[in-house]
Scaffold this motif. Structure first.
Motif, PDB file in Angstrom:
ATOM      1  N   ASN A 105     -28.504  -1.786 -18.020  1.00 59.56           N
ATOM      2  CA  ASN A 105     -29.204  -1.040 -17.878  1.00 59.56           C
ATOM      3  C   ASN A 105     -29.264  -0.378 -16.695  1.00 59.56           C
ATOM      4  O   ASN A 105     -29.384   0.917 -15.519  1.00 59.56           O
ATOM      5  CB  ASN A 105     -30.051  -2.139 -17.221  1.00 59.56           C
ATOM      6  N   LYS A 106     -27.464   0.274 -16.495  1.00 61.48           N
ATOM      7  CA  LYS A 106     -26.963   1.187 -15.637  1.00 61.48           C
ATOM      8  C   LYS A 106     -26.120   2.295 -16.044  1.00 61.48           C
ATOM      9  O   LYS A 106     -25.836   3.390 -15.546  1.00 61.48           O
ATOM     10  CB  LYS A 106     -25.819   0.099 -15.311  1.00 61.48           C
ATOM     11  N   ALA A 107     -26.438   2.593 -17.699  1.00 56.44           N
ATOM     12  CA  ALA A 107     -26.193   3.526 -18.160  1.00 56.44           C
ATOM     13  C   ALA A 107     -25.966   5.101 -17.848  1.00 56.44           C
ATOM     14  O   ALA A 107     -25.388   5.975 -17.131  1.00 56.44           O
ATOM     15  CB  ALA A 107     -25.854   2.950 -19.985  1.00 56.44           C
TER      16      ALA A 107
ATOM     17  N   GLY B 263     -22.390  -1.686  -5.917  1.00 52.93           N
ATOM     18  CA  GLY B 263     -22.953  -1.564  -6.703  1.00 52.93           C
ATOM     19  C   GLY B 263     -24.103  -0.535  -6.084  1.00 52.93           C
ATOM     20  O   GLY B 263     -23.940   0.639  -6.249  1.00 52.93           O
ATOM     21  N   ILE B 264     -24.218  -0.193  -8.353  1.00 52.24           N
ATOM     22  CA  ILE B 264     -25.123   0.893  -8.178  1.00 52.24           C
ATOM     23  C   ILE B 264     -26.601   0.229  -8.420  1.00 52.24           C
ATOM     24  O   ILE B 264     -26.542  -0.173  -9.683  1.00 52.24           O
ATOM     25  CB  ILE B 264     -24.547   1.824  -9.050  1.00 52.24           C
ATOM     26  N   GLY B 265     -27.853   1.069  -8.689  1.00 57.66           N
ATOM     27  CA  GLY B 265     -29.198   0.304  -8.668  1.00 57.66           C
ATOM     28  C   GLY B 265     -29.194   1.131 -10.265  1.00 57.66           C
ATOM     29  O   GLY B 265     -29.166   2.194  -9.875  1.00 57.66           O
ATOM     30  N   THR B 266     -30.641   1.280 -10.520  1.00 56.09           N
ATOM     31  CA  THR B 266     -30.787   1.164 -12.440  1.00 56.09           C
ATOM     32  C   THR B 266     -31.434   2.958 -11.545  1.00 56.09           C
ATOM     33  O   THR B 266     -31.595   4.140 -12.494  1.00 56.09           O
ATOM     34  CB  THR B 266     -31.828   0.728 -13.217  1.00 56.09           C
TER      35      THR B 266
ATOM     36  N   LEU C 238     -18.189  -4.366   2.040  1.00 55.54           N
ATOM     37  CA  LEU C 238     -18.830  -5.423   0.709  1.00 55.54           C
ATOM     38  C   LEU C 238     -20.619  -4.987   0.199  1.00 55.54           C
ATOM     39  O   LEU C 238     -21.464  -4.280   1.093  1.00 55.54           O
ATOM     40  CB  LEU C 238     -18.779  -6.883   1.268  1.00 55.54           C
ATOM     41  N   ALA C 239     -20.611  -5.758  -0.632  1.00 54.09           N
ATOM     42  CA  ALA C 239     -22.179  -5.830  -1.442  1.00 54.09           C
ATOM     43  C   ALA C 239     -22.451  -6.396  -1.388  1.00 54.09           C
ATOM     44  O   ALA C 239     -21.487  -8.160  -2.527  1.00 54.09           O
ATOM     45  CB  ALA C 239     -21.677  -4.547  -1.953  1.00 54.09           C
ATOM     46  N   ALA C 240     -23.650  -6.947  -2.063  1.00 50.89           N
ATOM     47  CA  ALA C 240     -24.055  -7.848  -2.377  1.00 50.89           C
ATOM     48  C   ALA C 240     -24.981  -7.455  -3.753  1.00 50.89           C
ATOM     49  O   ALA C 240     -24.782  -6.608  -4.400  1.00 50.89           O
ATOM     50  CB  ALA C 240     -25.756  -8.533  -1.513  1.00 50.89           C
ATOM     51  N   GLY C 241     -25.621  -8.308  -4.774  1.00 51.18           N
ATOM     52  CA  GLY C 241     -26.425  -7.995  -5.608  1.00 51.18           C
ATOM     53  C   GLY C 241     -25.312  -8.851  -7.558  1.00 51.18           C
ATOM     54  O   GLY C 241     -24.396  -9.402  -6.442  1.00 51.18           O
TER      55      GLY C 241
ATOM     56  N   GLY D  69     -30.229   4.852  -9.235  1.00 53.60           N
ATOM     57  CA  GLY D  69     -29.105   5.690  -8.784  1.00 53.60           C
ATOM     58  C   GLY D  69     -28.524   4.731  -7.174  1.00 53.60           C
ATOM     59  O   GLY D  69     -28.057   5.982  -7.452  1.00 53.60           O
ATOM     60  N   HIS D  70     -29.515   4.485  -6.805  1.00 49.35           N
ATOM     61  CA  HIS D  70     -29.116   4.319  -5.437  1.00 49.35           C
ATOM     62  C   HIS D  70     -27.532   3.296  -5.397  1.00 49.35           C
ATOM     63  O   HIS D  70     -27.126   2.508  -6.072  1.00 49.35           O
ATOM     64  CB  HIS D  70     -30.063   3.041  -4.918  1.00 49.35           C
ATOM     65  N   ILE D  71     -27.712   3.813  -4.036  1.00 52.27           N
ATOM     66  CA  ILE D  71     -25.974   2.659  -3.748  1.00 52.27           C
ATOM     67  C   ILE D  71     -26.598   2.171  -1.964  1.00 52.27           C
ATOM     68  O   ILE D  71     -27.671   2.466  -1.049  1.00 52.27           O
ATOM     69  CB  ILE D  71     -24.910   4.103  -3.469  1.00 52.27           C
ATOM     70  N   GLY D  72     -25.976   1.361  -1.310  1.00 51.38           N
ATOM     71  CA  GLY D  72     -27.121   1.016  -0.440  1.00 51.38           C
ATOM     72  C   GLY D  72     -28.343   0.020  -0.537  1.00 51.38           C
ATOM     73  O   GLY D  72     -28.419   0.005  -2.370  1.00 51.38           O
ATOM     74  N   PHE D  73     -28.739   0.760   0.347  1.00 49.65           N
ATOM     75  CA  PHE D  73     -29.950   0.964  -0.111  1.00 49.65           C
ATOM     76  C   PHE D  73     -30.777   2.054  -0.407  1.00 49.65           C
ATOM     77  O   PHE D  73     -31.597   2.132   0.642  1.00 49.65           O
ATOM     78  CB  PHE D  73     -31.664  -0.512   0.269  1.00 49.65           C
ATOM     79  N   ASN D  74     -29.951   3.520  -0.211  1.00 49.83           N
ATOM     80  CA  ASN D  74     -30.510   4.706  -0.057  1.00 49.83           C
ATOM     81  C   ASN D  74     -30.411   4.739  -1.195  1.00 49.83           C
ATOM     82  O   ASN D  74     -30.568   5.273  -2.845  1.00 49.83           O
ATOM     83  CB  ASN D  74     -29.190   5.771  -0.008  1.00 49.83           C
TER      84      ASN D  74
ATOM     85  N   ASN E 135     -21.463  -5.737   5.392  1.00 50.20           N
ATOM     86  CA  ASN E 135     -22.190  -4.807   4.548  1.00 50.20           C
ATOM     87  C   ASN E 135     -22.626  -4.136   4.278  1.00 50.20           C
ATOM     88  O   ASN E 135     -23.573  -3.634   5.924  1.00 50.20           O
ATOM     89  CB  ASN E 135     -23.037  -6.339   3.805  1.00 50.20           C
ATOM     90  N   LEU E 136     -23.117  -4.198   3.619  1.00 48.82           N
ATOM     91  CA  LEU E 136     -24.287  -2.384   3.018  1.00 48.82           C
ATOM     92  C   LEU E 136     -25.072  -2.524   3.583  1.00 48.82           C
ATOM     93  O   LEU E 136     -26.062  -1.739   4.284  1.00 48.82           O
ATOM     94  CB  LEU E 136     -24.047  -2.184   1.940  1.00 48.82           C
ATOM     95  N   ASP E 137     -26.008  -3.799   3.416  1.00 47.16           N
ATOM     96  CA  ASP E 137     -27.267  -4.072   3.514  1.00 47.16           C
ATOM     97  C   ASP E 137     -27.449  -5.133   3.983  1.00 47.16           C
ATOM     98  O   ASP E 137     -27.042  -6.102   3.224  1.00 47.16           O
ATOM     99  CB  ASP E 137     -28.468  -3.123   2.499  1.00 47.16           C
ATOM    100  N   GLU E 138     -29.097  -5.279   4.604  1.00 43.23           N
ATOM    101  CA  GLU E 138     -29.720  -7.118   4.244  1.00 43.23           C
ATOM    102  C   GLU E 138     -30.754  -6.427   4.707  1.00 43.23           C
ATOM    103  O   GLU E 138     -31.872  -5.418   4.860  1.00 43.23           O
ATOM    104  CB  GLU E 138     -29.391  -7.838   6.390  1.00 43.23           C
TER     105      GLU E 138
ATOM    106  N   THR F  64     -23.866  -7.350  -9.816  1.00 43.52           N
ATOM    107  CA  THR F  64     -22.568  -6.902 -10.464  1.00 43.52           C
ATOM    108  C   THR F  64     -21.437  -7.654  -9.140  1.00 43.52           C
ATOM    109  O   THR F  64     -20.379  -7.766 -10.366  1.00 43.52           O
ATOM    110  CB  THR F  64     -22.770  -4.960 -10.103  1.00 43.52           C
ATOM    111  N   PRO F  65     -21.118  -7.481  -7.838  1.00 43.00           N
ATOM    112  CA  PRO F  65     -20.490  -7.959  -7.795  1.00 43.00           C
ATOM    113  C   PRO F  65     -19.698  -9.301  -7.781  1.00 43.00           C
ATOM    114  O   PRO F  65     -18.458  -9.818  -7.162  1.00 43.00           O
ATOM    115  CB  PRO F  65     -19.987  -7.502  -6.458  1.00 43.00           C
ATOM    116  N   ILE F  66     -20.559 -10.225  -8.194  1.00 38.96           N
ATOM    117  CA  ILE F  66     -19.790 -11.543  -8.336  1.00 38.96           C
ATOM    118  C   ILE F  66     -18.791 -11.889  -8.904  1.00 38.96           C
ATOM    119  O   ILE F  66     -18.281 -12.755  -8.632  1.00 38.96           O
ATOM    120  CB  ILE F  66     -21.359 -11.955  -8.767  1.00 38.96           C
TER     121      ILE F  66
ATOM    122  N   SER G  70     -37.055  -8.794  -8.783  1.00 39.15           N
ATOM    123  CA  SER G  70     -37.958  -9.509  -9.061  1.00 39.15           C
ATOM    124  C   SER G  70     -37.214 -10.915  -9.286  1.00 39.15           C
ATOM    125  O   SER G  70     -37.793 -11.741  -9.255  1.00 39.15           O
ATOM    126  CB  SER G  70     -39.449  -8.989  -9.239  1.00 39.15           C
ATOM    127  N   ARG G  71     -36.006 -10.512 -10.351  1.00 42.42           N
ATOM    128  CA  ARG G  71     -35.629 -11.635 -10.921  1.00 42.42           C
ATOM    129  C   ARG G  71     -35.334 -12.584  -9.960  1.00 42.42           C
ATOM    130  O   ARG G  71     -35.173 -13.778 -10.522  1.00 42.42           O
ATOM    131  CB  ARG G  71     -34.522 -11.491 -12.554  1.00 42.42           C
ATOM    132  N   LEU G  72     -34.948 -12.144  -8.747  1.00 43.88           N
ATOM    133  CA  LEU G  72     -34.261 -12.796  -8.242  1.00 43.88           C
ATOM    134  C   LEU G  72     -35.053 -13.800  -6.884  1.00 43.88           C
ATOM    135  O   LEU G  72     -34.583 -14.491  -6.139  1.00 43.88           O
ATOM    136  CB  LEU G  72     -33.159 -12.366  -6.852  1.00 43.88           C
TER     137      LEU G  72
END
Ligand code: F6R
Length: 244
Positions: free
Chosen positions: A202-204, A133-136, A34-37, A138-143, A65-68, A39-41, A167-169
């Motif tokens: 922003n993910k395009a 999910g994917i970071g802006t 599972l992922a946080a963030g 291109g990260h997956i998890g915190f890779n 979960n992918l990360d903490e 996108t999956p909400i 930082s928005r969070l």
């Protein structure tokens, strides 16, 4: 890679929920990654609805979960454990003792903690379906970019771009961790099926690099090109820069 493009994030959630449900029904003791963030909400809200309607049960599920984040207490409202509790686990019949996060509390050896997490995943039978999910960037998890494609669960530093995106969070005076424990890229690729969701303009760019770019550590998500059973679910905005 199978690519599915739908109108909006609600449709992404509905499509992704069907994949999750299919995976749950297929196996007696399914293992979900599972992922946080943000996108999956909507996906988690959809899964809660399906559970409440009696269509699925999480009783036999084990999750990883992918990360903490590092440096937060497990009781912190910013921890991904808390995130999963308030967005999914508190509303379904999953046994919390069967939900796992890669952690490395103060004083623990990060390498052994990483190995321990890998071992726990293996002993549970390996991840059947990994939600991403994917970071802006291109990260997956915190890779983050430049992570090795062979990487396993470990401590990783977050890039300035990811810190700025997230930082928005965090409130202005709140501690924002700059390190996390994350499954590695090789750990993610071990999953039998991968479901990556991306929504919003922003993910395009990252989505286009993942799908059409060369397989490169500059875009960690491009590693999914090597995976035999990956489905990418995009809304129109996230798909808007795909090479024609
Ligand atoms: C979260 C995770 C991250 C996020 C990514 C996108 O567990 O591993 O890779 O999936 O940062 O985050 P959102 O969905 O907030 O845009």
């Amino acid at each position: 890679m199978q690519i599915i493009i739908v109108d909006d994030k609600q449709q992404v959630a509905i499509t992704a929920a069907k994949w999750v449900a299919k995976n749950i029904h297929k196996k007696v003791n399914p293992v979900l990654g599972l992922a946080a963030g943000s996108t999956p909400i909507p996906l988690y809200q959809q899964l809660i609805k399906m559970y409440q309607a009696g269509l699925i049960s999480f009783k036999n599920i084990t999750s990883f979960n992918l990360d903490e984040y590092l440096g937060l207490s497990t009781k912190s409202k910013q921890s991904y454990r808390h995130f999963m509790n308030i967005n999914l686990f508190n509303y379904i019949d999953i046994e919390k003792s069967k939900t796992h996060f890669p952690t490395c509390d103060q004083g623990q050896d990060a390498r052994s903690q990483g190995l321990l997490y890998e071992d726990k995943i293996q002993r549970a039978g390996g991840v059947g379906l990994q939600v991403l999910g994917i970071g802006t960037n291109g990260h997956i998890g915190f890779n983050e970019p430049k992570s090795s494609l062979d990487s396993r669960t470990r401590v990783a530093a977050l890039t300035q771009q990811t810190l700025a995106d997230n930082s928005r969070l965090f409130k202005q005076d709140e501690f924002q961790p700059s390190f996390a424990m994350t499954m590695g890229i090789a750990t993610i690729l071990d999953a039998r099926c991968i479901l990556l969701m991306a929504t919003g303009k922003n993910k395009a760019q990252a989505v286009n690099s993942m799908i059409n770019g060369s397989l490169s550590t500059q875009c960690p998500a491009s590693a999914l090109q090597q995976h035999k059973n990956t489905v990418i679910v995009l809304d129109k905005a996230a798909a808007s820069m795909l090479d024609k």
